[in-house]
Design a protein around this motif. Structure first.
Motif, PDB file in Angstrom:
ATOM      1  N   ALA A 161     -16.344  -6.558   1.175  1.00 36.26           N
ATOM      2  CA  ALA A 161     -15.188  -5.826   1.704  1.00 36.26           C
ATOM      3  C   ALA A 161     -14.638  -6.509   2.943  1.00 36.26           C
ATOM      4  O   ALA A 161     -13.413  -6.592   3.138  1.00 36.26           O
ATOM      5  N   GLU A 162     -15.527  -7.016   3.798  1.00 38.92           N
ATOM      6  CA  GLU A 162     -15.105  -7.689   5.023  1.00 38.92           C
ATOM      7  C   GLU A 162     -14.202  -8.879   4.721  1.00 38.92           C
ATOM      8  O   GLU A 162     -13.200  -9.109   5.414  1.00 38.92           O
ATOM      9  N   GLN A 163     -14.527  -9.645   3.694  1.00 34.60           N
ATOM     10  CA  GLN A 163     -13.702 -10.798   3.338  1.00 34.60           C
ATOM     11  C   GLN A 163     -12.293 -10.366   2.943  1.00 34.60           C
ATOM     12  O   GLN A 163     -11.304 -10.976   3.366  1.00 34.60           O
ATOM     13  N   GLU A 164     -12.187  -9.311   2.156  1.00 37.35           N
ATOM     14  CA  GLU A 164     -10.860  -8.857   1.716  1.00 37.35           C
ATOM     15  C   GLU A 164     -10.090  -8.198   2.860  1.00 37.35           C
ATOM     16  O   GLU A 164      -8.883  -8.405   3.002  1.00 37.35           O
ATOM     17  N   ILE A 165     -10.775  -7.416   3.678  1.00 39.98           N
ATOM     18  CA  ILE A 165     -10.108  -6.788   4.822  1.00 39.98           C
ATOM     19  C   ILE A 165      -9.577  -7.860   5.772  1.00 39.98           C
ATOM     20  O   ILE A 165      -8.454  -7.764   6.272  1.00 39.98           O
ATOM     21  N   THR A 166     -10.373  -8.901   6.014  1.00 39.74           N
ATOM     22  CA  THR A 166      -9.940  -9.985   6.891  1.00 39.74           C
ATOM     23  C   THR A 166      -8.732 -10.718   6.312  1.00 39.74           C
ATOM     24  O   THR A 166      -7.773 -11.043   7.026  1.00 39.74           O
ATOM     25  N   ARG A 167      -8.758 -10.959   5.009  1.00 36.87           N
ATOM     26  CA  ARG A 167      -7.625 -11.634   4.358  1.00 36.87           C
ATOM     27  C   ARG A 167      -6.353 -10.807   4.487  1.00 36.87           C
ATOM     28  O   ARG A 167      -5.290 -11.324   4.865  1.00 36.87           O
ATOM     29  N   MET A 168      -6.455  -9.516   4.214  1.00 36.58           N
ATOM     30  CA  MET A 168      -5.275  -8.663   4.258  1.00 36.58           C
ATOM     31  C   MET A 168      -4.827  -8.395   5.689  1.00 36.58           C
ATOM     32  O   MET A 168      -3.636  -8.197   5.945  1.00 36.58           O
ATOM     33  N   ARG A 169      -5.761  -8.411   6.640  1.00 35.62           N
ATOM     34  CA  ARG A 169      -5.378  -8.276   8.043  1.00 35.62           C
ATOM     35  C   ARG A 169      -4.502  -9.470   8.446  1.00 35.62           C
ATOM     36  O   ARG A 169      -3.507  -9.304   9.151  1.00 35.62           O
ATOM     37  N   ILE A 224      -2.580 -11.210   6.493  1.00 35.73           N
ATOM     38  CA  ILE A 224      -1.271 -11.036   5.853  1.00 35.73           C
ATOM     39  C   ILE A 224      -0.432 -10.037   6.625  1.00 35.73           C
ATOM     40  O   ILE A 224       0.772 -10.224   6.838  1.00 35.73           O
ATOM     41  N   ALA A 225      -1.058  -8.954   7.069  1.00 42.90           N
ATOM     42  CA  ALA A 225      -0.335  -7.948   7.846  1.00 42.90           C
ATOM     43  C   ALA A 225       0.185  -8.525   9.158  1.00 42.90           C
ATOM     44  O   ALA A 225       1.282  -8.188   9.610  1.00 42.90           O
ATOM     45  N   GLU A 226      -0.591  -9.411   9.753  1.00 46.04           N
ATOM     46  CA  GLU A 226      -0.205 -10.001  11.035  1.00 46.04           C
ATOM     47  C   GLU A 226       0.905 -11.039  10.889  1.00 46.04           C
ATOM     48  O   GLU A 226       1.773 -11.159  11.757  1.00 46.04           O
ATOM     49  N   THR A 227       0.885 -11.784   9.787  1.00 45.50           N
ATOM     50  CA  THR A 227       1.840 -12.879   9.614  1.00 45.50           C
ATOM     51  C   THR A 227       3.055 -12.494   8.795  1.00 45.50           C
ATOM     52  O   THR A 227       4.057 -13.218   8.798  1.00 45.50           O
ATOM     53  N   GLY A 228       2.969 -11.380   8.072  1.00 44.81           N
ATOM     54  CA  GLY A 228       4.085 -10.991   7.213  1.00 44.81           C
ATOM     55  C   GLY A 228       4.146 -11.774   5.920  1.00 44.81           C
ATOM     56  O   GLY A 228       5.184 -11.803   5.253  1.00 44.81           O
ATOM     57  N   ALA A 229       3.045 -12.409   5.542  1.00 44.01           N
ATOM     58  CA  ALA A 229       2.999 -13.163   4.287  1.00 44.01           C
ATOM     59  C   ALA A 229       3.152 -12.220   3.096  1.00 44.01           C
ATOM     60  O   ALA A 229       2.967 -11.010   3.206  1.00 44.01           O
ATOM     61  N   CYS A 279       2.503 -10.191  -0.284  1.00 44.14           N
ATOM     62  CA  CYS A 279       1.388  -9.570  -1.013  1.00 44.14           C
ATOM     63  C   CYS A 279       1.949  -8.416  -1.825  1.00 44.14           C
ATOM     64  O   CYS A 279       3.084  -7.971  -1.614  1.00 44.14           O
ATOM     65  N   THR A 280       1.168  -7.928  -2.751  1.00 49.32           N
ATOM     66  CA  THR A 280       1.616  -6.836  -3.615  1.00 49.32           C
ATOM     67  C   THR A 280       1.167  -5.494  -3.051  1.00 49.32           C
ATOM     68  O   THR A 280       0.229  -5.417  -2.252  1.00 49.32           O
ATOM     69  N   ILE A 281       1.828  -4.433  -3.492  1.00 48.13           N
ATOM     70  CA  ILE A 281       1.436  -3.089  -3.065  1.00 48.13           C
ATOM     71  C   ILE A 281       0.035  -2.734  -3.566  1.00 48.13           C
ATOM     72  O   ILE A 281      -0.749  -2.136  -2.818  1.00 48.13           O
ATOM     73  N   PRO A 282      -0.350  -3.100  -4.806  1.00 51.58           N
ATOM     74  CA  PRO A 282      -1.736  -2.856  -5.210  1.00 51.58           C
ATOM     75  C   PRO A 282      -2.755  -3.553  -4.313  1.00 51.58           C
ATOM     76  O   PRO A 282      -3.839  -3.016  -4.070  1.00 51.58           O
ATOM     77  N   GLU A 283      -2.424  -4.739  -3.790  1.00 60.33           N
ATOM     78  CA  GLU A 283      -3.334  -5.406  -2.853  1.00 60.33           C
ATOM     79  C   GLU A 283      -3.479  -4.584  -1.577  1.00 60.33           C
ATOM     80  O   GLU A 283      -4.569  -4.460  -1.016  1.00 60.33           O
ATOM     81  N   ILE A 284      -2.358  -4.017  -1.115  1.00 61.45           N
ATOM     82  CA  ILE A 284      -2.396  -3.198   0.101  1.00 61.45           C
ATOM     83  C   ILE A 284      -3.242  -1.952  -0.123  1.00 61.45           C
ATOM     84  O   ILE A 284      -4.111  -1.624   0.684  1.00 61.45           O
ATOM     85  N   SER A 285      -2.998  -1.252  -1.226  1.00 64.08           N
ATOM     86  CA  SER A 285      -3.760  -0.024  -1.480  1.00 64.08           C
ATOM     87  C   SER A 285      -5.241  -0.328  -1.689  1.00 64.08           C
ATOM     88  O   SER A 285      -6.109   0.433  -1.254  1.00 64.08           O
ATOM     89  N   GLY A 286      -5.541  -1.474  -2.310  1.00 62.34           N
ATOM     90  CA  GLY A 286      -6.939  -1.849  -2.502  1.00 62.34           C
ATOM     91  C   GLY A 286      -7.641  -2.128  -1.189  1.00 62.34           C
ATOM     92  O   GLY A 286      -8.790  -1.717  -0.986  1.00 62.34           O
ATOM     93  N   THR A 306      -5.062  -2.966  12.581  1.00 66.66           N
ATOM     94  CA  THR A 306      -3.995  -3.946  12.416  1.00 66.66           C
ATOM     95  C   THR A 306      -3.484  -3.953  10.983  1.00 66.66           C
ATOM     96  O   THR A 306      -2.280  -4.079  10.734  1.00 66.66           O
ATOM     97  N   LEU A 307      -4.400  -3.774  10.060  1.00 65.87           N
ATOM     98  CA  LEU A 307      -4.041  -3.796   8.643  1.00 65.87           C
ATOM     99  C   LEU A 307      -3.202  -2.567   8.281  1.00 65.87           C
ATOM    100  O   LEU A 307      -2.082  -2.699   7.776  1.00 65.87           O
ATOM    101  N   PHE A 308      -3.718  -1.377   8.552  1.00 66.99           N
ATOM    102  CA  PHE A 308      -2.974  -0.201   8.067  1.00 66.99           C
ATOM    103  C   PHE A 308      -1.718   0.074   8.878  1.00 66.99           C
ATOM    104  O   PHE A 308      -0.724   0.569   8.337  1.00 66.99           O
ATOM    105  N   GLU A 309      -1.706  -0.265  10.155  1.00 65.34           N
ATOM    106  CA  GLU A 309      -0.477  -0.108  10.912  1.00 65.34           C
ATOM    107  C   GLU A 309       0.548  -1.171  10.530  1.00 65.34           C
ATOM    108  O   GLU A 309       1.751  -0.913  10.498  1.00 65.34           O
TER     109      GLU A 309
END
Length: 258
Positions: free
Chosen positions: A108-116, A118-123, A125-132, A148-151
């Protein structure tokens, strides 16, 4: 494993987090879900219906954790001599339960870090990736380092809510509901209410509406609480807890004159 160990606890952001293993038979896999937090002043913050129904089990899990000295000892993965000994635990399955939890936490840490990132850079991603990713933050109760991710994704999710159109799996509405849950766990009911209301725009149901009622009530927003109670009553029967909130807000009849 779940039947033999049951609830177990780890140190969390706001106290002792109690977890349960949740089996998803349809996908032939399982996950761990934080069902409650026991605060330092011994209050139980229930995150699920299970925790509300079984407070004694929640408290017992927190007490077992506090009494298990081997779970409090720091060690390095590269120093086997310092590893906690299986003989220090109450049972061998308990050791392997924590090892399995650690394994899934790392994934989970690897995916949370990856999506964090993306959230910071605005890269993209898909909505299913966000919900996951939000599901992982919520499951492991990673409120602080997941903020940082959810905000970061909230503006995009609310923009979708403004259109009133979700995908066939309702990923955006589901994600907004989880954003609300995370803000509630961070003791931010007013912000949580905004997320729940956005989720309702993408699909109204008793669960989302009840969460909006509870958030509004926790935020001392009387007008909003009554508005959501009225919307709930128009479609469904109020359960006891919501009825109690409604009763507390309505004018009470005065007694007979002396």
């Amino acid at each position: 494993m779940q039947d033999s160990i049951g609830d177990f606890a780890v140190a969390g952001d706001f106290g002792t987090d109690v977890f349960r293993r949740v089996d998803d038979r349809n996908q032939r896999r399982y996950r761990y879900e934080c069902v409650a937090t026991v605060t330092d002043d011994s209050r139980i913050l229930a995150h699920t219906d299970y925790a509300e129904k079984h407070p004694k089990r929640i408290r017992a899990a927190a007490e077992r954790f506090a009494a298990a000295g081997y779970l409090q000892v720091p060690f390095a993965l590269g120093k086997p001599a310092d590893y906690p000994r299986a003989t220090a635990s109450r049972s061998t399955p308990e050791v392997f339960l924590y090892l399995d939890f650690f394994r899934l936490w790392q994934i989970a840490e690897q995916e949370i870090t990856r999506m964090r990132g993306i959230a910071e850079t605005g890269a993209s991603c898909t909505i299913p990736e966000i919900s996951g990713a939000l599901r992982l933050v919520l499951d492991f109760n990673r409120v602080r380092d997941g903020r940082t991710l959810f905000e970061g994704f909230t503006p995009r999710l609310k923009a979708i809510a403004a259109t009133g159109k979700d995908d066939r799996w309702q990923n955006a509405g589901y994600a907004l509901r989880m954003v609300g849950d995370l803000h509630m766990r961070a003791a931010e009911p007013k912000v949580a209410l905004s997320a729940y209301e956005a989720a309702i725009l993408l699909g109204d149901n008793p669960h989302r509406r009840s969460l909006a009622i509870k958030a509004a009530h926790a935020a001392d927003a009387r007008t909003e609480t009554l508005r959501h109670l009225e919307a709930y009553q128009q479609r469904w029967t109020l359960p006891d807890k919501l009825y109690a909130i409604r009763k507390s807000l309505l004018p009470q009849p005065s007694g007979d004159p002396a």
